[in-house]
Design a protein around this motif. Structure first.
Motif, PDB file in Angstrom:
ATOM      1  N   LYS A   1       0.816  -1.209   0.000  1.00  0.00           N
ATOM      2  CA  LYS A   1       0.000   0.000   0.000  1.00  0.00           C
ATOM      3  C   LYS A   1       0.856   1.267   0.000  1.00  0.00           C
ATOM      4  O   LYS A   1       0.501   2.248  -0.634  1.00  0.00           O
ATOM      5  CB  LYS A   1      -0.958   0.004   1.200  1.00  0.00           C
ATOM      6  CG  LYS A   1      -2.069  -1.000   1.096  1.00  0.00           C
ATOM      7  CD  LYS A   1      -2.847  -0.905  -0.198  1.00  0.00           C
ATOM      8  CE  LYS A   1      -3.675   0.356  -0.281  1.00  0.00           C
ATOM      9  NZ  LYS A   1      -4.447   0.476  -1.529  1.00  0.00           N
ATOM     10  N   GLU A   2       1.981   1.255   0.696  1.00  0.00           N
ATOM     11  CA  GLU A   2       2.878   2.412   0.696  1.00  0.00           C
ATOM     12  C   GLU A   2       3.386   2.696  -0.708  1.00  0.00           C
ATOM     13  O   GLU A   2       3.423   3.835  -1.155  1.00  0.00           O
ATOM     14  CB  GLU A   2       4.060   2.181   1.637  1.00  0.00           C
ATOM     15  CG  GLU A   2       3.723   2.323   3.091  1.00  0.00           C
ATOM     16  CD  GLU A   2       4.880   1.935   3.993  1.00  0.00           C
ATOM     17  OE1 GLU A   2       6.031   1.871   3.509  1.00  0.00           O
ATOM     18  OE2 GLU A   2       4.629   1.676   5.187  1.00  0.00           O
ATOM     19  N   ARG A   3       3.769   1.655  -1.394  1.00  0.00           N
ATOM     20  CA  ARG A   3       4.278   1.815  -2.764  1.00  0.00           C
ATOM     21  C   ARG A   3       3.151   2.209  -3.716  1.00  0.00           C
ATOM     22  O   ARG A   3       3.373   2.931  -4.681  1.00  0.00           O
ATOM     23  CB  ARG A   3       4.932   0.506  -3.207  1.00  0.00           C
ATOM     24  CG  ARG A   3       5.476   0.513  -4.607  1.00  0.00           C
ATOM     25  CD  ARG A   3       6.943   0.928  -4.663  1.00  0.00           C
ATOM     26  NE  ARG A   3       7.403   0.976  -6.031  1.00  0.00           N
ATOM     27  CZ  ARG A   3       8.114   0.030  -6.613  1.00  0.00           C
ATOM     28  NH1 ARG A   3       8.462  -1.040  -5.946  1.00  0.00           N
ATOM     29  NH2 ARG A   3       8.483   0.152  -7.864  1.00  0.00           N
ATOM     30  N   ALA A   4       1.929   1.746  -3.435  1.00  0.00           N
ATOM     31  CA  ALA A   4       0.789   2.027  -4.308  1.00  0.00           C
ATOM     32  C   ALA A   4       0.394   3.497  -4.300  1.00  0.00           C
ATOM     33  O   ALA A   4      -0.309   3.951  -5.198  1.00  0.00           O
ATOM     34  CB  ALA A   4      -0.407   1.170  -3.895  1.00  0.00           C
ATOM     35  N   LEU A   5       0.849   4.260  -3.314  1.00  0.00           N
ATOM     36  CA  LEU A   5       0.518   5.675  -3.261  1.00  0.00           C
ATOM     37  C   LEU A   5       1.236   6.470  -4.337  1.00  0.00           C
ATOM     38  O   LEU A   5       0.765   7.513  -4.756  1.00  0.00           O
ATOM     39  CB  LEU A   5       0.851   6.253  -1.875  1.00  0.00           C
ATOM     40  CG  LEU A   5       0.035   5.678  -0.716  1.00  0.00           C
ATOM     41  CD1 LEU A   5       0.549   6.223   0.608  1.00  0.00           C
ATOM     42  CD2 LEU A   5      -1.444   5.982  -0.886  1.00  0.00           C
ATOM     43  N   GLY A   6       2.359   5.980  -4.806  1.00  0.00           N
ATOM     44  CA  GLY A   6       3.098   6.668  -5.856  1.00  0.00           C
ATOM     45  C   GLY A   6       2.719   6.130  -7.228  1.00  0.00           C
ATOM     46  O   GLY A   6       1.690   5.488  -7.414  1.00  0.00           O
ATOM     47  N   ASP A   7       3.573   6.377  -8.214  1.00  0.00           N
ATOM     48  CA  ASP A   7       3.334   5.884  -9.573  1.00  0.00           C
ATOM     49  C   ASP A   7       3.977   4.508  -9.700  1.00  0.00           C
ATOM     50  O   ASP A   7       4.944   4.305 -10.406  1.00  0.00           O
ATOM     51  CB  ASP A   7       3.924   6.857 -10.592  1.00  0.00           C
ATOM     52  CG  ASP A   7       3.584   6.452 -12.018  1.00  0.00           C
ATOM     53  OD1 ASP A   7       2.624   5.680 -12.202  1.00  0.00           O
ATOM     54  OD2 ASP A   7       4.288   6.891 -12.933  1.00  0.00           O
ATOM     55  N   TYR A   8       3.429   3.554  -8.969  1.00  0.00           N
ATOM     56  CA  TYR A   8       4.052   2.237  -8.886  1.00  0.00           C
ATOM     57  C   TYR A   8       3.818   1.380 -10.114  1.00  0.00           C
ATOM     58  O   TYR A   8       4.432   0.346 -10.262  1.00  0.00           O
ATOM     59  CB  TYR A   8       3.599   1.511  -7.624  1.00  0.00           C
ATOM     60  CG  TYR A   8       2.192   0.952  -7.652  1.00  0.00           C
ATOM     61  CD1 TYR A   8       1.971  -0.402  -7.445  1.00  0.00           C
ATOM     62  CD2 TYR A   8       1.092   1.763  -7.861  1.00  0.00           C
ATOM     63  CE1 TYR A   8       0.692  -0.920  -7.437  1.00  0.00           C
ATOM     64  CE2 TYR A   8      -0.175   1.253  -7.854  1.00  0.00           C
ATOM     65  CZ  TYR A   8      -0.380  -0.079  -7.645  1.00  0.00           C
ATOM     66  OH  TYR A   8      -1.639  -0.593  -7.638  1.00  0.00           O
TER      67      TYR A   8
END
Length: 194
Positions: free
Chosen positions: A8-15
């Motif tokens: 979820k932390e990574r999903a906040l950016g342009d993953y």
């Protein structure tokens, strides 16, 4: 180890712009010859729930590109729900996926999500709700990139393997996806339980 918070932390950016992997170790490989005769192939737009059976110990998924492989494995009962999702699912579809796993008594679920190509995220819509209701742990994330994946999932141990279709290691660049998003869209369809 639950990887959901890291996901979820990574999903906040342009993953979705590049390959995104989270796991507890490198995925091993197995050859098609090793699983032949005791495998059940998961086709696009299909899902199933099964208890461990030696005659169909493996679930094979070939040519995984823009679609998403979602597996839920119960460690206690050796039960597996596997789905190959090609498009955004509605609430009813997610509930149908949850229905058989909700019947497992005293579950210990492990969830894995594998597939998709760069910048295609539609099949992930609704995964948050699914995870929260499931109550298990996210054990592996292998999303995006530009390679085709071939997977063998062992319903005895709950472990996925890279499937070697030609019974040999792949050469560099051999797995690069050659299917365009537009060509793939003709394969999208309603998710069916088989």
């Amino acid at each position: 180890m639950d990887l959901w918070n890291s996901y979820k932390e990574r999903a906040l950016g342009d993953y979705a712009a590049s390959a995104f992997k989270l796991n507890t170790g490198e995925r091993k490989h197995t050859s098609l010859n090793m699983v032949a005769g005791k495998a059940r192939e998961l086709e696009m737009n299909t899902a199933f729930f099964q208890h461990y059976d030696e005659s169909s110990r493996y679930v094979t998924v070939k040519d995984l590109t823009y679609d998403l492989l979602l597996t839920v494995y119960d460690v206690n009962t050796r039960s597996t729900m596997a789905a190959r999702i090609t498009r955004e699912l509605g609430k009813n579809d997610w509930e149908r996926l949850l229905s058989p796993v909700k019947k497992v008594r005293h579950p210990n679920f492990e969830m894995r999500i594998i597939g998709l190509q760069n910048n295609f995220v539609a099949p992930l819509s609704g995964l948050d709700m699914f995870y929260k209701v499931l109550g298990g742990m996210l054990m592996e994330v292998d999303l995006f990139g530009n390679n085709v994946r071939h997977i063998a999932f062992d319903t005895k141990t709950g472990m996925p393997y890279d499937l070697l279709l030609e019974n040999r290691l792949y050469r560099p660049g051999e797995l690069v996806c050659k299917i365009s998003r537009e060509d793939f869209s003709s394969r999208e369809g309603q998710l069916l339980f088989v």
